[in-house]
Design a protein around this motif. Sequence first.
Motif, mmCIF file in Angstrom:
data_model
loop_
_atom_site.group_PDB
_atom_site.id
_atom_site.type_symbol
_atom_site.label_atom_id
_atom_site.label_comp_id
_atom_site.label_asym_id
_atom_site.label_seq_id
_atom_site.Cartn_x
_atom_site.Cartn_y
_atom_site.Cartn_z
ATOM 1 N N SER A 90 18.169 36.612 4.101
ATOM 2 C CA SER A 90 17.334 37.169 3.038
ATOM 3 C C SER A 90 16.529 38.332 3.590
ATOM 4 O O SER A 90 16.279 38.417 4.797
ATOM 5 C CB SER A 90 16.402 36.077 2.483
ATOM 6 O OG SER A 90 15.527 36.613 1.516
ATOM 7 N N PHE A 91 16.125 39.226 2.684
ATOM 8 C CA PHE A 91 15.339 40.404 3.055
ATOM 9 C C PHE A 91 14.183 40.548 2.078
ATOM 10 O O PHE A 91 14.253 40.120 0.917
ATOM 11 C CB PHE A 91 16.212 41.670 3.031
ATOM 12 C CG PHE A 91 17.431 41.564 3.907
ATOM 13 C CD1 PHE A 91 17.345 41.816 5.256
ATOM 14 C CD2 PHE A 91 18.659 41.200 3.365
ATOM 15 C CE1 PHE A 91 18.477 41.714 6.064
ATOM 16 C CE2 PHE A 91 19.779 41.101 4.147
ATOM 17 C CZ PHE A 91 19.695 41.357 5.508
ATOM 18 N N LEU A 92 13.124 41.121 2.574
ATOM 19 C CA LEU A 92 11.938 41.309 1.749
ATOM 20 C C LEU A 92 12.237 42.310 0.634
ATOM 21 O O LEU A 92 12.747 43.408 0.883
ATOM 22 C CB LEU A 92 10.777 41.813 2.615
ATOM 23 C CG LEU A 92 9.468 42.070 1.890
ATOM 24 C CD1 LEU A 92 8.895 40.765 1.324
ATOM 25 C CD2 LEU A 92 8.449 42.720 2.818
ATOM 26 N N ARG A 93 11.910 41.946 -0.593
ATOM 27 C CA ARG A 93 12.149 42.813 -1.743
ATOM 28 C C ARG A 93 10.825 42.978 -2.484
ATOM 29 O O ARG A 93 10.377 42.064 -3.172
ATOM 30 C CB ARG A 93 13.212 42.221 -2.655
ATOM 31 C CG ARG A 93 14.563 42.020 -1.980
ATOM 32 C CD ARG A 93 15.554 41.360 -2.908
ATOM 33 N NE ARG A 93 16.823 41.069 -2.269
ATOM 34 C CZ ARG A 93 17.829 41.925 -2.160
ATOM 35 N NH1 ARG A 93 17.696 43.142 -2.670
ATOM 36 N NH2 ARG A 93 18.942 41.571 -1.563
ATOM 37 N N GLY A 100 13.534 46.119 2.972
ATOM 38 C CA GLY A 100 12.554 45.281 3.639
ATOM 39 C C GLY A 100 13.124 44.550 4.845
ATOM 40 O O GLY A 100 14.344 44.451 5.030
ATOM 41 N N PRO A 101 12.268 43.998 5.673
ATOM 42 C CA PRO A 101 12.736 43.274 6.858
ATOM 43 C C PRO A 101 13.340 41.926 6.472
ATOM 44 O O PRO A 101 13.213 41.449 5.355
ATOM 45 C CB PRO A 101 11.457 43.092 7.681
ATOM 46 C CG PRO A 101 10.362 43.094 6.664
ATOM 47 C CD PRO A 101 10.799 44.039 5.581
ATOM 48 N N ALA A 102 13.992 41.327 7.450
ATOM 49 C CA ALA A 102 14.613 40.006 7.237
ATOM 50 C C ALA A 102 13.531 38.937 7.115
ATOM 51 O O ALA A 102 12.561 38.927 7.877
ATOM 52 C CB ALA A 102 15.554 39.680 8.391
ATOM 53 N N ALA A 145 10.927 33.345 4.015
ATOM 54 C CA ALA A 145 10.666 32.549 5.221
ATOM 55 C C ALA A 145 10.384 31.089 4.909
ATOM 56 O O ALA A 145 9.585 30.441 5.585
ATOM 57 C CB ALA A 145 9.524 33.166 6.026
ATOM 58 N N GLN A 146 11.022 30.554 3.890
ATOM 59 C CA GLN A 146 10.846 29.146 3.534
ATOM 60 C C GLN A 146 11.916 28.307 4.239
ATOM 61 O O GLN A 146 13.103 28.462 3.991
ATOM 62 C CB GLN A 146 10.971 28.959 2.020
ATOM 63 C CG GLN A 146 9.889 29.665 1.219
ATOM 64 C CD GLN A 146 10.021 29.411 -0.260
ATOM 65 O OE1 GLN A 146 10.765 28.519 -0.669
ATOM 66 N NE2 GLN A 146 9.310 30.188 -1.073
ATOM 67 N N LEU A 283 20.917 19.767 14.198
ATOM 68 C CA LEU A 283 19.873 20.780 14.096
ATOM 69 C C LEU A 283 20.156 21.715 12.929
ATOM 70 O O LEU A 283 21.309 22.018 12.604
ATOM 71 C CB LEU A 283 19.786 21.592 15.392
ATOM 72 C CG LEU A 283 19.376 20.835 16.654
ATOM 73 C CD1 LEU A 283 19.371 21.773 17.850
ATOM 74 C CD2 LEU A 283 18.006 20.201 16.477
ATOM 75 N N GLY A 284 19.086 22.178 12.310
ATOM 76 C CA GLY A 284 19.238 23.136 11.232
ATOM 77 C C GLY A 284 19.570 24.531 11.740
ATOM 78 O O GLY A 284 19.256 24.892 12.880
ATOM 79 N N GLY A 285 20.237 25.306 10.898
ATOM 80 C CA GLY A 285 20.598 26.665 11.286
ATOM 81 C C GLY A 285 19.395 27.591 11.338
ATOM 82 O O GLY A 285 18.330 27.314 10.768
ATOM 83 N N LEU A 286 19.561 28.720 12.026
ATOM 84 C CA LEU A 286 18.507 29.718 12.185
ATOM 85 C C LEU A 286 18.669 30.817 11.142
ATOM 86 O O LEU A 286 19.783 31.278 10.863
ATOM 87 C CB LEU A 286 18.546 30.324 13.589
ATOM 88 C CG LEU A 286 18.339 29.346 14.754
ATOM 89 C CD1 LEU A 286 18.487 30.080 16.086
ATOM 90 C CD2 LEU A 286 16.966 28.689 14.665
ATOM 91 N N GLY A 287 17.561 31.256 10.555
ATOM 92 C CA GLY A 287 17.587 32.367 9.609
ATOM 93 C C GLY A 287 17.791 33.704 10.296
ATOM 94 O O GLY A 287 17.669 33.818 11.533
#
Length: 591
Positions: A90-93, A100-102, A145-146, A283-287
């Motif tokens: 995802s990216f900031l909109r 926008g940044p990631a 970032a959720q 383990l959960g994946g990384l964004g």
Amino acid sequence: MASRCTHSSRLLMPFLYPSLFRTSVPCASLALARNLRYSTTDATATLHPENDGETKSRLNPAPDDYSNPYFADKAKLNVYAGPGGNGCISFLRELFIPEGPANGGDGGHGGNVYIQAVHGETSLHKLARRRHIRAGRGKHGQGSAQGGQRGEDVIITVPVGTVVTEISRDDPEGERQLIDRAKYKRKRKKDFRNAPAVEAPKEEEEGEDGIEGTKVEEEPPINPDLDRWLLYPGISSSDARRVGAELPRLPRRDRLFQQPTAPIYLDLNRPTPRPILLAAGGLGGLGNPHFANKDRPRPMFATKGEPAMSLEIELELKLLADVGLVGLPNAGKSTLLRALTNSRARVGHWAFTTLQPNIGTVVLDNNKGRPSVKSYKRISDAPVDDPYALTGAPDEVEQRTRFTVADIPGLIEGAHLDKGLGIAFLRHVERAGVLAFVIDLGAGNAVKALKALWNEVGLYAQMREDEEADRERAARIDWSPEAGIDHGGMSGGWPAANGMADYAPSAAEPAGLSIAGKPWFVVATKGDLKDTQANFMELRDYCAAVTRGDEPHPSGVPGAWVENVEAIPVSAINGHGVERIVHWTVGLLDG
């Protein structure tokens, strides 16, 4: 067109209004029910003529006067830990920010599977029906970032005395790590061998048109770890190939829960204050923000969550009863249990009435605080698995108010070879503190029956000890890929470590002593029958000879328990001699 059905006012009326058409049915039904009732009573009296003239009581109940609780002492479970959720791309909109940044969130970790022994459970029948146990999977990460929600943990509650044995496991992430480690070692070895060699200058390749100096465009190599990554959904196929070739190395991550080493073997012979981990979740994946740098400010990829591992385990319940009743079929064990406790075990005049173990509780103080027999038992200050417990602390002593008695189904000759009910219930003899051998005085020679019972129990004990030794020997074997490889060199043509640790055999101990070393006595039932006195006198003399050492232990195991072996005559159906069993048992438990 005329209707094919004839018009009738009584069409379907019996189904809609059955009360309007009942004329002679009630009388016929009552007569039929009366005849069936009388015929059933006559058939019951014919099948059980010995019940004629007997007064029904709690010790001599009717054939259908019993409780049949659900019980299972074995269960196989497939345990699945929760897989981790995928990371988010995802990216900031926002307004006036075109690129926008990631800001993709991380995926949630998968749930774990635990096991815990508690006092409230008495059987494994719930788990035997369930078969499959799955922990919750981690939720996927979201934008802004959720992070994803962590999967729910699952706690398997089992009775105290359960043995957990791992049958097989499927750990995709562990296998992948072993493969990656092996690839890395091979690559390092190859680079070390090719380091001194000087690379020859590459000649200019000819193009398709035959013109020298031109190079053929090669497609980027395929990343072998592409299946662990998640690419942006809206990316084109050409950009996907380019991004896939430029993927970085997977970062190393610290695990919150370490997976138990294989094979898992747990003997839960006491309550566990904290659950024990069986399978750790993925383990959960990384964004995508984790892979942003100055050269790649807007990464178009994220990592997937780790797959879940699965286990196949076997649960085996060994009842933790203070006294175990062992005897041949139809020896009067269930009647004796009814006489000693408030149990409603099934009683009948046929063999194999008891098809599953029954447990009763003998209350010493009659729930009034004034015990009829004073008895004391030792209790530990703190549980064994408490890291803050003081070693060597003295044990506390408290007054015993009750003890439990287990009625084990009847044994026949060859039971250790899975004859009759087989060895399905012999395991409950292992945990009993005292063994009470129930002998029917009216069913032949009592000494011969006692020797036959001890023979089966002793052979079963030897078989279980051999299985335990094989299991310990197998647990010492190192099944990892590095086992059997001596990286320093070979000695004598064989590796220095061949995958098995030095197996030091235990000290010589007689086989079968685990059960033969328990205190035991004999209960001679049906002593109210005629012509049983001589049989009991022979049994009593034999027990006295075993105590004096004139006769060997019935199991033939040297070093077995032979202190003050007693034969107690009782008539369980009349309640005669039962109190002496309670006093004798308390003395053995205290000793």
